[in-house]
Structures are given as C-alpha cells and as structure tokens.
Design a protein around this motif. Sequence first.
Motif, PDB file in Angstrom:
ATOM      1  N   ALA A   1       2.333   6.013  -6.489  1.00 38.46           N
ATOM      2  CA  ALA A   1       1.231   5.203  -5.980  1.00 38.46           C
ATOM      3  C   ALA A   1       0.941   5.551  -4.525  1.00 38.46           C
ATOM      4  O   ALA A   1       1.858   5.793  -3.735  1.00 38.46           O
ATOM      5  CB  ALA A   1       1.580   3.721  -6.111  1.00 38.46           C
ATOM      6  N   LYS A   2      -0.341   5.568  -4.199  1.00 36.65           N
ATOM      7  CA  LYS A   2      -0.740   5.875  -2.830  1.00 36.65           C
ATOM      8  C   LYS A   2      -0.217   4.797  -1.899  1.00 36.65           C
ATOM      9  O   LYS A   2      -0.274   3.609  -2.190  1.00 36.65           O
ATOM     10  CB  LYS A   2      -2.269   5.947  -2.739  1.00 36.65           C
ATOM     11  CG  LYS A   2      -2.765   6.302  -1.364  1.00 36.65           C
ATOM     12  CD  LYS A   2      -4.285   6.319  -1.316  1.00 36.65           C
ATOM     13  CE  LYS A   2      -4.782   6.626   0.093  1.00 36.65           C
ATOM     14  NZ  LYS A   2      -6.261   6.618   0.170  1.00 36.65           N
ATOM     15  N   ILE A   3       0.300   5.244  -0.760  1.00 37.85           N
ATOM     16  CA  ILE A   3       0.882   4.315   0.203  1.00 37.85           C
ATOM     17  C   ILE A   3      -0.199   3.868   1.179  1.00 37.85           C
ATOM     18  O   ILE A   3      -0.858   4.689   1.818  1.00 37.85           O
ATOM     19  CB  ILE A   3       2.045   4.971   0.960  1.00 37.85           C
ATOM     20  CG1 ILE A   3       3.170   5.320  -0.030  1.00 37.85           C
ATOM     21  CG2 ILE A   3       2.569   4.063   2.057  1.00 37.85           C
ATOM     22  CD1 ILE A   3       4.268   6.144   0.557  1.00 37.85           C
ATOM     23  N   VAL A   4      -0.380   2.544   1.276  1.00 41.23           N
ATOM     24  CA  VAL A   4      -1.340   1.951   2.211  1.00 41.23           C
ATOM     25  C   VAL A   4      -0.532   1.064   3.158  1.00 41.23           C
ATOM     26  O   VAL A   4      -0.069  -0.011   2.771  1.00 41.23           O
ATOM     27  CB  VAL A   4      -2.415   1.128   1.469  1.00 41.23           C
ATOM     28  CG1 VAL A   4      -3.435   0.581   2.463  1.00 41.23           C
ATOM     29  CG2 VAL A   4      -3.090   1.967   0.399  1.00 41.23           C
ATOM     30  N   PHE A   5      -0.344   1.497   4.377  1.00 40.04           N
ATOM     31  CA  PHE A   5       0.594   0.850   5.293  1.00 40.04           C
ATOM     32  C   PHE A   5       0.219  -0.583   5.655  1.00 40.04           C
ATOM     33  O   PHE A   5       1.107  -1.436   5.769  1.00 40.04           O
ATOM     34  CB  PHE A   5       0.768   1.711   6.550  1.00 40.04           C
ATOM     35  CG  PHE A   5       1.425   3.029   6.258  1.00 40.04           C
ATOM     36  CD1 PHE A   5       2.771   3.098   5.966  1.00 40.04           C
ATOM     37  CD2 PHE A   5       0.681   4.195   6.255  1.00 40.04           C
ATOM     38  CE1 PHE A   5       3.377   4.305   5.685  1.00 40.04           C
ATOM     39  CE2 PHE A   5       1.276   5.414   5.975  1.00 40.04           C
ATOM     40  CZ  PHE A   5       2.633   5.471   5.688  1.00 40.04           C
ATOM     41  N   PRO A   6      -1.076  -0.941   5.826  1.00 38.33           N
ATOM     42  CA  PRO A   6      -1.390  -2.361   6.099  1.00 38.33           C
ATOM     43  C   PRO A   6      -1.017  -3.286   4.944  1.00 38.33           C
ATOM     44  O   PRO A   6      -0.928  -4.504   5.128  1.00 38.33           O
ATOM     45  CB  PRO A   6      -2.914  -2.346   6.317  1.00 38.33           C
ATOM     46  CG  PRO A   6      -3.235  -0.944   6.734  1.00 38.33           C
ATOM     47  CD  PRO A   6      -2.285  -0.089   5.963  1.00 38.33           C
TER      48      PRO A   6
ATOM     49  N   VAL B   1       7.788  -3.774   0.252  1.00 33.59           N
ATOM     50  CA  VAL B   1       6.928  -4.310  -0.802  1.00 33.59           C
ATOM     51  C   VAL B   1       5.496  -3.915  -0.476  1.00 33.59           C
ATOM     52  O   VAL B   1       4.974  -4.289   0.588  1.00 33.59           O
ATOM     53  CB  VAL B   1       7.034  -5.846  -0.910  1.00 33.59           C
ATOM     54  CG1 VAL B   1       6.085  -6.363  -1.985  1.00 33.59           C
ATOM     55  CG2 VAL B   1       8.459  -6.264  -1.205  1.00 33.59           C
ATOM     56  N   GLN B   2       4.884  -3.147  -1.353  1.00 36.88           N
ATOM     57  CA  GLN B   2       3.485  -2.794  -1.143  1.00 36.88           C
ATOM     58  C   GLN B   2       2.620  -3.650  -2.050  1.00 36.88           C
ATOM     59  O   GLN B   2       2.710  -3.576  -3.278  1.00 36.88           O
ATOM     60  CB  GLN B   2       3.229  -1.317  -1.425  1.00 36.88           C
ATOM     61  CG  GLN B   2       1.747  -0.948  -1.258  1.00 36.88           C
ATOM     62  CD  GLN B   2       1.504   0.540  -1.170  1.00 36.88           C
ATOM     63  OE1 GLN B   2       2.060   1.218  -0.329  1.00 36.88           O
ATOM     64  NE2 GLN B   2       0.663   1.055  -2.058  1.00 36.88           N
ATOM     65  N   PHE B   3       1.761  -4.468  -1.425  1.00 36.75           N
ATOM     66  CA  PHE B   3       0.835  -5.313  -2.162  1.00 36.75           C
ATOM     67  C   PHE B   3      -0.453  -4.547  -2.435  1.00 36.75           C
ATOM     68  O   PHE B   3      -0.729  -3.514  -1.814  1.00 36.75           O
ATOM     69  CB  PHE B   3       0.526  -6.580  -1.356  1.00 36.75           C
ATOM     70  CG  PHE B   3       1.678  -7.544  -1.248  1.00 36.75           C
ATOM     71  CD1 PHE B   3       1.899  -8.486  -2.235  1.00 36.75           C
ATOM     72  CD2 PHE B   3       2.544  -7.494  -0.159  1.00 36.75           C
ATOM     73  CE1 PHE B   3       2.962  -9.380  -2.143  1.00 36.75           C
ATOM     74  CE2 PHE B   3       3.601  -8.376  -0.056  1.00 36.75           C
ATOM     75  CZ  PHE B   3       3.819  -9.319  -1.054  1.00 36.75           C
ATOM     76  N   SER B   4      -1.232  -5.072  -3.343  1.00 34.67           N
ATOM     77  CA  SER B   4      -2.494  -4.418  -3.694  1.00 34.67           C
ATOM     78  C   SER B   4      -3.565  -4.647  -2.634  1.00 34.67           C
ATOM     79  O   SER B   4      -4.520  -3.881  -2.539  1.00 34.67           O
ATOM     80  CB  SER B   4      -2.993  -4.938  -5.054  1.00 34.67           C
ATOM     81  OG  SER B   4      -3.151  -6.349  -5.018  1.00 34.67           O
ATOM     82  N   LYS B   5      -3.411  -5.708  -1.838  1.00 36.02           N
ATOM     83  CA  LYS B   5      -4.374  -6.013  -0.774  1.00 36.02           C
ATOM     84  C   LYS B   5      -3.612  -6.369   0.497  1.00 36.02           C
ATOM     85  O   LYS B   5      -2.533  -6.961   0.442  1.00 36.02           O
ATOM     86  CB  LYS B   5      -5.281  -7.189  -1.171  1.00 36.02           C
ATOM     87  CG  LYS B   5      -6.120  -6.939  -2.418  1.00 36.02           C
ATOM     88  CD  LYS B   5      -6.922  -8.182  -2.764  1.00 36.02           C
ATOM     89  CE  LYS B   5      -7.739  -7.978  -4.032  1.00 36.02           C
ATOM     90  NZ  LYS B   5      -8.494  -9.203  -4.399  1.00 36.02           N
ATOM     91  N   SER B   6      -4.201  -6.062   1.638  1.00 38.18           N
ATOM     92  CA  SER B   6      -3.547  -6.369   2.912  1.00 38.18           C
ATOM     93  C   SER B   6      -3.455  -7.871   3.145  1.00 38.18           C
ATOM     94  O   SER B   6      -2.526  -8.357   3.799  1.00 38.18           O
ATOM     95  CB  SER B   6      -4.307  -5.700   4.066  1.00 38.18           C
ATOM     96  OG  SER B   6      -5.651  -6.164   4.110  1.00 38.18           O
TER      97      SER B   6
END
Length: 715
Positions: A531-536, A579-584
Amino acid sequence: MKKHWMVRALSKTLTLIPIPFHSSRGTFSSVSSSFALKNVTRSNFELSLADLRRHVRDSDFVSIDLEMTGVTSAPWRESFEFDRFDVRYLKVKDSAEKFAVVQFGVCPFRWDSTKQSFIAHPHNFYIFPRQEVGGDDPSYEFLCQTASIDFLAKYQFDFNLCVKEGISYLSRALEDEARLHLHSAHEDELSESPSTTKEIKEVPLVRMADILFVERMRNKISEWHDDLLQIRNGRSSRIPEDSNDSMNQFQTIFFRMRPAIKLNGFTSRQLRLIKSVIQKSFKDLAYIRVNGTSCFQQFIVYTNSRKDLELLMKEVKGDLCKEAEIKIEAAIGFRHVIDLLSSEKKLIVGHNCFLDIAHVCRKFVGPLPSNLEEYATLVQKNFPYIIDTKILLNANNVLQLKMKKSSTSLSKAFAILCPHIASGVSSSGLANSSSVAVEVQVDDMRSSNWNSGAKHEAGYDAFMTGCIFAQACNHLDIDFSSHSILMEEEKLQKYINLLYLSWSSGDIVNIKTGRTTTESSAFNIFKIQKAKIVFPNIAIVWGFPSKLKAREIKESLCKVFGLTSVTSIYHLDKTAVFVQFSKSELVSDFLELKSRLEKKNDAISVFHPLSELLEGGNTRAATYEVYKEICGSPISKILFADQAEAGGINLNTTLFESKRRNARHCILLRLVLAYCKSILKGRRNQPLEPSSLSVLRCWEYFQDNVKKYKTSFMR
C-alpha cells in the motif's frame, strides 16, 4: 587458526619479490598474484601519506570504503519502509555519531594510456579515535554493535593493531576547538606574571601544614635570591648551590641564560603555593611552567629588569604556542587524507555509500546538521563529485542487462563485472574484449591479476568498488584515452551526486540540490507492491500490552472507524506500531478519542472496542511528526517505548495543545479585527491618514489569518 596464519605468512613471503613491469599486458603471468594490501598504521603513516598525495593528484578517480563498529544503535533505528526522507537521514546521522570507523580504504585509479589499463594503488588505513590533545568531546566515546564486531572478527580483523597502532585524528571543528583551548590556556597562565597581573589571587592557607610550607619556601627562595643579588653587586663570589634536600627539590640551573631554580618532586598544591609566594613577594622572579619530555616542568627564574621579565614571558609564550601547534598538527592524523581528497576535488567512488560519506563528514569535518538539506550542502562543499556504483548499476539499462537482474552487492557485482580480477587469473592479458584491464601496484610490487586474499578489508573493498566503476564506465562506452575528466563525461552526469538514502525503498538524495526522489527503475518491478505510504495519515502507537498483535490492533480500530479506515499496520518493534489510516482526519479523531477514553472510568469505556489497546494505561500515540522528533534525539534506548519516555516529550497533549493554541489565536485575531473595524468605521468616505492606512493593512492581514486559524481549528 595457526595453520591459516602460517599459510598466509608463507604466501606473503613468497610474493615479496617485485613483479617485473613490462609494456605488454600479455607478459604477465596467468597465475594469481597474491601480495599483501598496503596496510597503514601510525608507524608508517607519514611516509604512506606522501606516496598517497602523489597517487591522488595523478588519479582519474578515487574509490573509498569504510569498516565501522556498528550501524544501528537500537532495533527501531533500522531503516523501515514507513521512514520518510528526513527520518531516514536522522537515523543515518545517529549512526555516524555513535559508531566509530576502524578501517578506511582509499584506492586511487589512474589511466595509463600506454598500457591501456588502470593502475590502482589500494591503501588500507587502520584508524582509532585516540585523544591526542585532551578534551572531553563525546566523539571519543563510541558504541559497538555485536553483529558488526563479530563480522569483522570472522574476517580476521586485527583489533589489537587497530587500538595500539590505529591512526588518530581530529575533525576540523575539533581542531579549531583544540587551538582555541590550548592558546587560551597559555594566555591565562602567562598573563599571571607580575608584569601583567593587577590583582594576585592567593591560595587560601586552610591548614597549618600549608602555613609552615609557605614560610619555609619563602625562606629558601629568599636565601637563593639574596645570594644572587650579592653576586650581581660584586659582594660575593659564592655560587648558589642546590638544596641538600634528599629529593633535590631545588636544583640551581640556567633557564634561557638566566639564573633559575628547577622545582622537583612537589605536589600540584605545593606548586600553587610556591607560585603564590613568588607573585606576592618577589618582583624580579618569575614562575615558569613549560612542557618537558614526558611531563610539565616548573622553574623559578631571575630577571634583572621589568623589560627582561616581559621578554622572558614572550619567549616562553612563543615556545608554548609552537609546541601546541606541533601537537595539534600531529593529532590531525588521518584527517590529512580526507583534506587531500577534498582539496583535490577528485571524483569519489563508493558503493551504497551514503552512510560512509556521513561518517566522513562527522569524523573529519564536524557535527552533522539536523536536516537533510543542510547536510547535502555540507557534503557538496567538501566533496563536490561523488558517484555511487550501486546507483549506477541499478539505473542504467546496459548495466542492468549485464548484471542479469542479480544482486548488486559489492562482491556479486565484482564477480560479474570483473571476473578476470575476481578469479585472480587472466588469460592472454584481458579476460575478454569487453573488459578493461586493471593493474595493482603496492609499493614496488605490481600485477595485472591481483588477489590480496583480504576480503572485507576496507582497502580491498575500495579496490573492488573502483574496479566495478571502471568496468561500468567501459560498458557505457566511455573513452578513457580521450584525456577528458571523468566527472565531466556526459554519460555520467545523471549519476553523479546521487546517493541511496535507503537501498531497500529506492529513496535517493541529490547531494547537489538536496532534493529527494524515489527510484522507479526496472529493479523495483520485482519488489512486492504494498500500500502506498501517506505520511499525514500515519499515527504511531506504543506502550500497549505486548500480547497484542498487529492484526488485533487493526481489528479494534476498524470496529470504531470503519472496515476500510486502516490501510496497513507495521511493527516498529514489539512495543510500537505504525498505523496508516485511509484519511488524515482519522489520525486526529483517533488521538482525540483515545484521550477521552483515558479520562473516563465508566462501564462504557471498559467495554469500548479500544479498551484492549489501552489496557494498563501505558499506551501512547502521536502523529508522524512526533516520531521524527524522537528519531532526532541523541538518546538511544533499545525499545521505542523507553526511547519515547526518555525523550521527555508530553506526547499525549501534542495535538490538543496545537488545537488550543490555534483557538486562542483565532479569538485574539477576532478581537483585533473588531478593533480595526471600529476605527475605520468613523472614517468612511474620508481620505485615510497614514495611521489609518496602517490599520487597514492590519485588518486585511488579520482577516486572512482568522480564516487560516479557523480552518486549522475546525480540523
């Protein structure tokens, strides 16, 4: 071990005879030539440095390699796929600050147009951060990682030689500090002479023994002083004799053509008391402290005038400064090699060398900056041309085809690109028409198919790195005979100053610009796509019960925020997860909910889906920026939870303090805006005065900022 040592010793003995140098490559023996690396220690450093200067100045490029005492100071400081560029740099910075370099390989390569081959001069330096000029700089303390030490021991690294004979060094920053410290120390000491001191600081006499000692010293010195005055006035011809003391503590000598007493066998406190007596009671005597062969020596020197005293102090100060300069110059040690590479501005070649360059800057230049952009500027200033052979092998299609998509590790690349060198056997000069010849010269020994048998020694690894680069250039059809400078070759331009921040993730930094990118070349196609990592969108959670697994944490979060609310969970160590959430927005929602649940102690909180995660009351959570802040700390605890606690950051309130601060700003700005409107209201349809114009500008500014803070607060 003994048998292995005897075989190596015999091999070295049999190859001490110089190999004749011929103009034709075909005249070299097809049998592997094995002679020792050029090992450089304190005993042969000066001579080797002189040779290296000549080789570097004549070289087309210089390859380097380092051996260190470790790589990561804690498991959570390993490189992870969830690490952003700035975090990766902070982890490398931590490594370069905490571990030592014990071996440094330097190998200049020069193209010989008459031989149509490169001539390599591998040097293997043993270095050790020995304190040569004193001081308490923390760089003289370093960590050892057991895996790294075990690896070095496996390949017969000589730790005794490193500690006993390793070349010490001073960074440029430490050199400046040392000069300042030594010169100021001499200034302070010499400024206490009677000619310059306004107020003499007496040593307090707190014991009866001190009082008796001072009186005895005053009498002895007075007796010696009176004898000198009588001789000078022609009233006596008796020469002052040494004391009859059994320790011969007072020895009459001449110091710089002046009568003097050499003080022997006194304690440091007694010497301070003697100095106080001299300064207080004798205007024509000077207390002098100079460097001896093995320790400091103290003298009481007679001067016949104030001018003579000032001249004496000036002479002593000059000598002390010269001695300090010599001592500092000797302590610079191995940094002379780094200064040479920097001043000559040669193309520096390394293999996956971002950490190597960080060590070079930290050990030999000065403290590393706190951010990647400033670090890139520092490297560019000192080493303007760097090329990473790992970047070159992965980014070029021709070389990828040659490597057949195999591992680009140093040993593997050497075996594939340089088989005629790696095997130690050449047939009819060149192994094949697509290979470039490399001859090795170590002192007076030379060979076209050299194998030192020194695998994983820095000097040999630097040699392998240079050979890989030479073969890579050959496959890129670079003409070595054109007499052009390699770093100006058009075919190399897009690879120069690009270094891997992380090989595993393909993160690359451009040292020239400080910009970072993620590699998208062919080698990444075969990596498992995640999965693409989105830091925010990332929160870091730690201190939860150790029994919880990533899957269980994800399930509890999804029960609260929805089935698709969590895209991935990654363990940092057994005490912490990303924990990476789907939304910031879900990050702040989670942190706010966690805070509310911890403040309550009712039945609803106990049966809440997050209760298992918060069990025990030690669970902490924060945004990704707090994780970056923790990574920048000089502390290194084994577990991330302990690291966060040791950092002393109130992590639970970070987000909400920011929200409250924004809310306060919003209220304040609204009050100022109302005030501005009230002033402008009475001046409608009238020319605005300068003061009113200022208010109008403030009004416009505050309007914009109210919108900004309101938006931030509503998040």
